[in-house]
Scaffold this active site. Structure first.
Site, PDB file in Angstrom:
ATOM      1  N   GLN A 110      72.651  15.903  23.625  1.00  0.00           N
ATOM      2  CA  GLN A 110      73.788  16.339  24.438  1.00  0.00           C
ATOM      3  C   GLN A 110      74.582  15.174  25.035  1.00  0.00           C
ATOM      4  OE1 GLN A 110      70.783  18.417  25.178  1.00  0.00           O
ATOM      5  NE2 GLN A 110      71.605  19.731  23.586  1.00  0.00           N
ATOM      6  N   ASN A 111      74.190  13.953  24.748  1.00  0.00           N
ATOM      7  CA  ASN A 111      74.947  12.810  25.261  1.00  0.00           C
ATOM      8  C   ASN A 111      76.285  12.750  24.533  1.00  0.00           C
ATOM      9  OD1 ASN A 111      75.910   9.982  25.640  1.00  0.00           O
ATOM     10  ND2 ASN A 111      74.012   9.862  26.828  1.00  0.00           N
ATOM     11  N   GLY A 112      77.344  12.549  25.282  1.00  0.00           N
ATOM     12  CA  GLY A 112      78.686  12.560  24.711  1.00  0.00           C
ATOM     13  C   GLY A 112      79.153  11.240  24.123  1.00  0.00           C
ATOM     14  N   PHE A 113      78.325  10.205  24.160  1.00  0.00           N
ATOM     15  CA  PHE A 113      78.787   8.894  23.707  1.00  0.00           C
ATOM     16  C   PHE A 113      79.260   8.899  22.252  1.00  0.00           C
ATOM     17  CE2 PHE A 113      78.168   4.801  21.662  1.00  0.00           C
ATOM     18  CZ  PHE A 113      78.998   4.002  22.441  1.00  0.00           C
ATOM     19  N   THR A 163      78.458   9.339  29.959  1.00  0.00           N
ATOM     20  CA  THR A 163      78.404  10.303  28.851  1.00  0.00           C
ATOM     21  C   THR A 163      77.117  11.123  28.883  1.00  0.00           C
ATOM     22  OG1 THR A 163      77.444   8.651  27.356  1.00  0.00           O
ATOM     23  CG2 THR A 163      79.862   8.867  27.375  1.00  0.00           C
TER      24      THR A 163
END
Length: 157
Positions: free
Chosen positions: A28-31, A130
């Site tokens: 789920q990290n947006g990076f 993120t």
């Protein structure tokens, strides 16, 4: 590579990243979605990393080590922090023009632990984390802020 122009700094890898030995490994990290939107980076982890290198983007963490139960930046025990060797990094990467901090904790730790004199003329920009733990900001808002913050690099300055 030595010709990197952008340095993106996190604070310290989370449990999932350490386990996978990959930057921003939490699903789920947006990076990585942000890197895809801004720089067109896509594919396997190895391919994405190579594409960042080709675009002269370096990834690293402010901290080389610290005690932190769990993955939350708020849990970093400040009396245990050890910064990465930024003297050497900036010596080996003199073309860095922009340092982007992935989250407030990375920015705070960097300014606390790294003398401003070693970054040369590089500008710094604080960017929203993120991390999925920073859920008070939508992905679209994070993307917009990252895009604006990294515009200096995009213009080729």
């Amino acid at each position: 590579r030595r010709d990197a122009r952008l340095l993106v700094l996190g604070s310290l890898p989370g449990k999932k990243s350490l386990l996978e030995q990959q930057y921003y490994a939490h699903p789920q990290n947006g990076f990585w979605p942000i890197m895809r939107e801004i720089f067109g980076v896509d594919g396997t982890y190895e391919e994405r990393c190579e594409q960042l290198v080709e675009r002269r983007i370096a990834l690293w963490d402010v901290l080389a080590a610290s005690v932190r139960p769990g993955s939350m930046d708020a849990d970093i025990r400040l009396n245990t922090v050890i910064a990465n060797d930024f003297d050497r990094f900036f010596e080996q990467h003199p073309g860095i023009v922009l340092i982007g901090f992935n989250g407030k904790k990375a920015e705070q730790l960097f300014h606390r632990l790294v003398p401003a004199s070693i970054t040369g003329t590089a500008r710094t920009v604080g960017l929203p984390s993120t991390s999925p733990a920073f859920a008070s900001m939508s992905f679209d808002a994070k993307l917009s802020t990252w895009r604006t913050g990294l515009a200096l690099l995009q213009r080729g300055e």
